[in-house]
Design a protein around this motif. Structure first.
Motif, PDB file in Angstrom:
ATOM      1  N   ARG A 254       0.827  -1.209   0.000  1.00 46.76           N
ATOM      2  CA  ARG A 254       0.000   0.000   0.000  1.00 46.76           C
ATOM      3  C   ARG A 254       0.860   1.257   0.000  1.00 46.76           C
ATOM      4  NH1 ARG A 254      -2.410  -1.076   4.368  1.00 46.76           N
ATOM      5  NH2 ARG A 254      -3.788  -2.571   3.339  1.00 46.76           N
ATOM      6  N   LYS A 255       1.919   1.233   0.765  1.00 49.06           N
ATOM      7  CA  LYS A 255       2.801   2.400   0.812  1.00 49.06           C
ATOM      8  C   LYS A 255       3.452   2.651  -0.547  1.00 49.06           C
ATOM      9  CE  LYS A 255       5.180   1.082   4.456  1.00 49.06           C
ATOM     10  NZ  LYS A 255       6.188   1.094   5.551  1.00 49.06           N
ATOM     11  N   HIS A 256       3.749   1.586  -1.298  1.00 50.88           N
ATOM     12  CA  HIS A 256       4.339   1.776  -2.620  1.00 50.88           C
ATOM     13  C   HIS A 256       3.315   2.386  -3.577  1.00 50.88           C
ATOM     14  CE1 HIS A 256       7.110   1.410  -5.881  1.00 50.88           C
ATOM     15  NE2 HIS A 256       6.334   0.569  -6.553  1.00 50.88           N
ATOM     16  N   SER A 257       2.065   1.917  -3.520  1.00 50.04           N
ATOM     17  CA  SER A 257       1.020   2.508  -4.357  1.00 50.04           C
ATOM     18  C   SER A 257       0.847   3.992  -4.028  1.00 50.04           C
ATOM     19  CB  SER A 257      -0.307   1.767  -4.150  1.00 50.04           C
ATOM     20  OG  SER A 257      -0.262   0.462  -4.690  1.00 50.04           O
ATOM     21  N   GLN A 258       0.846   4.316  -2.764  1.00 51.05           N
ATOM     22  CA  GLN A 258       0.712   5.714  -2.348  1.00 51.05           C
ATOM     23  C   GLN A 258       1.909   6.548  -2.797  1.00 51.05           C
ATOM     24  OE1 GLN A 258       0.316   5.001   1.851  1.00 51.05           O
ATOM     25  NE2 GLN A 258      -1.914   4.743   1.766  1.00 51.05           N
ATOM     26  N   ASP A 259       3.086   5.947  -2.722  1.00 43.17           N
ATOM     27  CA  ASP A 259       4.308   6.658  -3.115  1.00 43.17           C
ATOM     28  C   ASP A 259       4.323   6.946  -4.613  1.00 43.17           C
ATOM     29  OD1 ASP A 259       6.850   7.832  -2.633  1.00 43.17           O
ATOM     30  OD2 ASP A 259       7.865   5.977  -3.207  1.00 43.17           O
ATOM     31  N   MET A 260       3.826   5.996  -5.425  1.00 44.15           N
ATOM     32  CA  MET A 260       3.793   6.222  -6.868  1.00 44.15           C
ATOM     33  C   MET A 260       2.900   7.414  -7.215  1.00 44.15           C
ATOM     34  SD  MET A 260       3.991   2.463  -8.713  1.00 44.15           S
ATOM     35  CE  MET A 260       2.701   1.631  -7.772  1.00 44.15           C
ATOM     36  N   ILE A 261       1.836   7.589  -6.456  1.00 43.33           N
ATOM     37  CA  ILE A 261       0.960   8.747  -6.664  1.00 43.33           C
ATOM     38  C   ILE A 261       1.641  10.026  -6.183  1.00 43.33           C
ATOM     39  CG2 ILE A 261      -1.196   9.836  -5.933  1.00 43.33           C
ATOM     40  CD1 ILE A 261      -2.367   6.968  -5.728  1.00 43.33           C
ATOM     41  N   LYS A 262       2.165   9.979  -4.972  1.00 45.25           N
ATOM     42  CA  LYS A 262       2.747  11.172  -4.355  1.00 45.25           C
ATOM     43  C   LYS A 262       3.929  11.715  -5.144  1.00 45.25           C
ATOM     44  CE  LYS A 262       4.685  12.845   0.018  1.00 45.25           C
ATOM     45  NZ  LYS A 262       5.041  12.470   1.421  1.00 45.25           N
ATOM     46  N   ARG A 263       4.790  10.810  -5.650  1.00 45.12           N
ATOM     47  CA  ARG A 263       6.017  11.264  -6.329  1.00 45.12           C
ATOM     48  C   ARG A 263       5.942  11.090  -7.846  1.00 45.12           C
ATOM     49  NH1 ARG A 263      11.353   9.505  -3.115  1.00 45.12           N
ATOM     50  NH2 ARG A 263      10.352   7.475  -2.799  1.00 45.12           N
ATOM     51  N   ASP A 264       4.744  10.781  -8.341  1.00 44.42           N
ATOM     52  CA  ASP A 264       4.481  10.819  -9.777  1.00 44.42           C
ATOM     53  C   ASP A 264       5.426   9.929 -10.593  1.00 44.42           C
ATOM     54  OD1 ASP A 264       3.051  11.648 -11.986  1.00 44.42           O
ATOM     55  OD2 ASP A 264       4.247  13.449 -12.310  1.00 44.42           O
ATOM     56  N   PHE A 265       5.445   8.633 -10.265  1.00 48.45           N
ATOM     57  CA  PHE A 265       6.243   7.668 -11.028  1.00 48.45           C
ATOM     58  C   PHE A 265       5.491   6.351 -11.082  1.00 48.45           C
ATOM     59  CE2 PHE A 265       7.337   6.475  -6.732  1.00 48.45           C
ATOM     60  CZ  PHE A 265       7.660   5.121  -6.777  1.00 48.45           C
ATOM     61  N   PHE A 266       5.931   5.472 -11.948  1.00 44.85           N
ATOM     62  CA  PHE A 266       5.358   4.139 -12.029  1.00 44.85           C
ATOM     63  C   PHE A 266       6.480   3.160 -12.304  1.00 44.85           C
ATOM     64  CE2 PHE A 266       3.489   0.508 -14.207  1.00 44.85           C
ATOM     65  CZ  PHE A 266       2.392   0.223 -13.409  1.00 44.85           C
ATOM     66  N   ASP A 267       6.892   2.437 -11.293  1.00 45.11           N
ATOM     67  CA  ASP A 267       7.997   1.491 -11.449  1.00 45.11           C
ATOM     68  C   ASP A 267       8.094   0.645 -10.186  1.00 45.11           C
ATOM     69  OD1 ASP A 267      10.616   0.279 -12.023  1.00 45.11           O
ATOM     70  OD2 ASP A 267      10.823   1.904 -13.470  1.00 45.11           O
ATOM     71  N   HIS A 268       8.751  -0.492 -10.324  1.00 45.04           N
ATOM     72  CA  HIS A 268       9.056  -1.299  -9.145  1.00 45.04           C
ATOM     73  C   HIS A 268      10.107  -0.609  -8.281  1.00 45.04           C
ATOM     74  CE1 HIS A 268       6.753  -4.749 -10.553  1.00 45.04           C
ATOM     75  NE2 HIS A 268       7.312  -4.597 -11.741  1.00 45.04           N
ATOM     76  N   LYS A 269      11.006   0.099  -8.916  1.00 45.44           N
ATOM     77  CA  LYS A 269      12.064   0.810  -8.188  1.00 45.44           C
ATOM     78  C   LYS A 269      11.634   2.255  -8.012  1.00 45.44           C
ATOM     79  CE  LYS A 269      16.257  -0.448  -8.928  1.00 45.44           C
ATOM     80  NZ  LYS A 269      17.598  -0.683  -9.542  1.00 45.44           N
ATOM     81  N   ASN A 270      11.687   2.749  -6.765  1.00 45.63           N
ATOM     82  CA  ASN A 270      11.232   4.120  -6.518  1.00 45.63           C
ATOM     83  C   ASN A 270      12.327   5.138  -6.846  1.00 45.63           C
ATOM     84  OD1 ASN A 270      12.994   4.360  -4.296  1.00 45.63           O
ATOM     85  ND2 ASN A 270      11.415   3.779  -2.816  1.00 45.63           N
ATOM     86  N   PRO A 271      12.012   6.436  -6.814  1.00 44.09           N
ATOM     87  CA  PRO A 271      13.017   7.445  -7.169  1.00 44.09           C
ATOM     88  C   PRO A 271      14.264   7.439  -6.293  1.00 44.09           C
ATOM     89  CG  PRO A 271      10.830   8.386  -7.283  1.00 44.09           C
ATOM     90  CD  PRO A 271      10.679   7.040  -6.651  1.00 44.09           C
ATOM     91  N   ASP A 272      14.180   6.819  -5.111  1.00 40.82           N
ATOM     92  CA  ASP A 272      15.354   6.688  -4.252  1.00 40.82           C
ATOM     93  C   ASP A 272      16.220   5.499  -4.637  1.00 40.82           C
ATOM     94  OD1 ASP A 272      14.428   8.865  -2.714  1.00 40.82           O
ATOM     95  OD2 ASP A 272      13.184   7.519  -1.493  1.00 40.82           O
ATOM     96  N   GLY A 273      15.774   4.754  -5.637  1.00 31.47           N
ATOM     97  CA  GLY A 273      16.532   3.586  -6.081  1.00 31.47           C
ATOM     98  C   GLY A 273      16.211   2.319  -5.317  1.00 31.47           C
ATOM     99  N   LYS A 274      15.177   2.364  -4.454  1.00 34.49           N
ATOM    100  CA  LYS A 274      14.848   1.186  -3.657  1.00 34.49           C
ATOM    101  C   LYS A 274      13.938   0.229  -4.427  1.00 34.49           C
ATOM    102  CE  LYS A 274      15.537   2.942   1.013  1.00 34.49           C
ATOM    103  NZ  LYS A 274      14.955   3.073   2.369  1.00 34.49           N
ATOM    104  N   SER A 275      14.286  -1.042  -4.386  1.00 31.03           N
ATOM    105  CA  SER A 275      13.531  -2.095  -5.048  1.00 31.03           C
ATOM    106  C   SER A 275      12.430  -2.612  -4.105  1.00 31.03           C
ATOM    107  CB  SER A 275      14.469  -3.255  -5.389  1.00 31.03           C
ATOM    108  OG  SER A 275      14.848  -3.939  -4.200  1.00 31.03           O
TER     109      SER A 275
END
Length: 346
Positions: A254-275
């Protein structure tokens, strides 16, 4: 543990760019599936032109009542008749339409969702084998045979002065039949055989003048629970044991889904480089094997699930030898809704 290959996260500024970004994301290996996205659009048309569309479903032909009956349940039955036939459901979930899905999941080989509104059955869905249409289609019927029996599917539905186009939903077909809109889902990995069916009462569909339901905590939780059930029902169909639902990893998802919305990205790896595996480590999830599926834009848990099982990477995860599954859904962003599935074995 081998890390999946990933595309670099790229922010998107509008829905068109988002769809292109999803389409262009590269595949992943072993532990992560690739995104499955369906695009949708609504086009307002002048009233004078709408009459042309009224004949668009004539190829379906006349049908008799109750074309689709799932485990003895059909559109128009009363809630009392439903409960008498199947008993009380395991739970009642909110739907994007506003009606309640009565969830029958005691036996995943007979998984069934029944939509109820104002004491009447207005929706049905099943990816089990407990149904056959009047014309004879069932799980395992070929797409060619379905089209032989029902004609070409429709690609749009007129609701008021707006035409809603559904021609971008892959591996499915919508038919206007028996005062319903019936969606037949196919499995492209099994030669395009029927794998599931959804039936929505015609007036219920016409009254739903949107693609996405109104965001709410109840709808979020309903989608999350259903995506666990849908995965387990599909596994049952394929001879696999069910996942155990896991609240801890659902929170990670859930936190990853929320993060994709908040930081405007769509990927398994977030903008911080975390998998996905870094996020599991951060949340103290101990695993010997793990995987992640993500999706965005799908209008319901059913549509998201049916898209995933027709995508090789997602499908492999859903049918993988993991022990537990948690799902996290969040509403917002250019694509309206984001889905994350996290799988793992302790």
């Amino acid at each position: 543990m081998e890390q999946p290959r990933q595309s670099k996260p790229k922010p998107f500024k509008n829905k068109v760019a988002a769809v292109l970004a999803f389409t262009l994301l590269s595949g992943t290996v072993m532990l992560c599936g690739t995104p499955a996205i369906n695009t949708v659009e609504a086009v307002a048309m002048p009233v004078s032109n709408l009459a042309v569309k009224q004949s668009m479903n004539k190829s379906v032909g006349k049908t008799i009542a109750r074309e689709m009956t799932l485990q003895g349940i059909s559109i128009g039955m009363t809630e009392a008749q439903l409960v008498k036939k199947l008993g009380q459901p395991a739970r009642k979930d909110t739907s994007e339409y506003g009606f309640k899905w009565y969830i029958y999941n005691k036996d995943y080989k007979k998984y069934l969702q029944v939509g109820v509104s104002n004491g009447k059955v207005v929706g049905l869905y099943s990816n089990s084998t407990g149904w056959t249409s009047k014309k004879g289609i069932k799980v395992g019927t070929s797409r060619t045979q379905v089209e032989k029996l029902y004609g070409k599917p429709i690609k749009e539905i007129k609701k008021g002065n707006t035409i809603y186009r559904y021609n971008q939903v892959p591996n499915s077909a919508i038919y206007a039949v028996d005062n319903t809109y019936t969606t037949v889902f196919y499995d492209k990995h099994r030669k395009n055989i029927v794998t599931a069916v959804q039936v929505i009462d015609k007036q219920t569909e016409l009254a739903f003048k949107s693609f996405h339901g109104k965001p709410s905590k109840e709808l979020q939780q309903s989608f999350e629970r259903q995506l666990v059930d849908l995965a387990n029902a599909f596994r049952a169909q394929m001879g696999k044991k069910p996942f155990k639902s896991d609240a801890s990893i659902a929170n990670t998802a859930r936190k990853h889904s929320q993060d994709m919305i908040k930081r405007d990205f769509f990927d398994h790896k977030n903008p911080d480089g975390k998998s996905p595996f870094d996020r599991m480590d951060d949340d103290n999830i101990n695993y010997t094997a793990a995987a992640e599926n993500i999706a965005a834009g799908q209008t319901s848990a059913i549509i998201a699930h049916e898209g995933w099982i027709n995508s090789k990477g997602h499908r492999e995860n859903i049918l993988g030898d993991f022990a537990r599954l948690g799902v996290g859904v969040a509403f917002g962003g250019d694509m309206e809704v984001f889905y994350t599935q996290n799988f793992y074995t302790p």
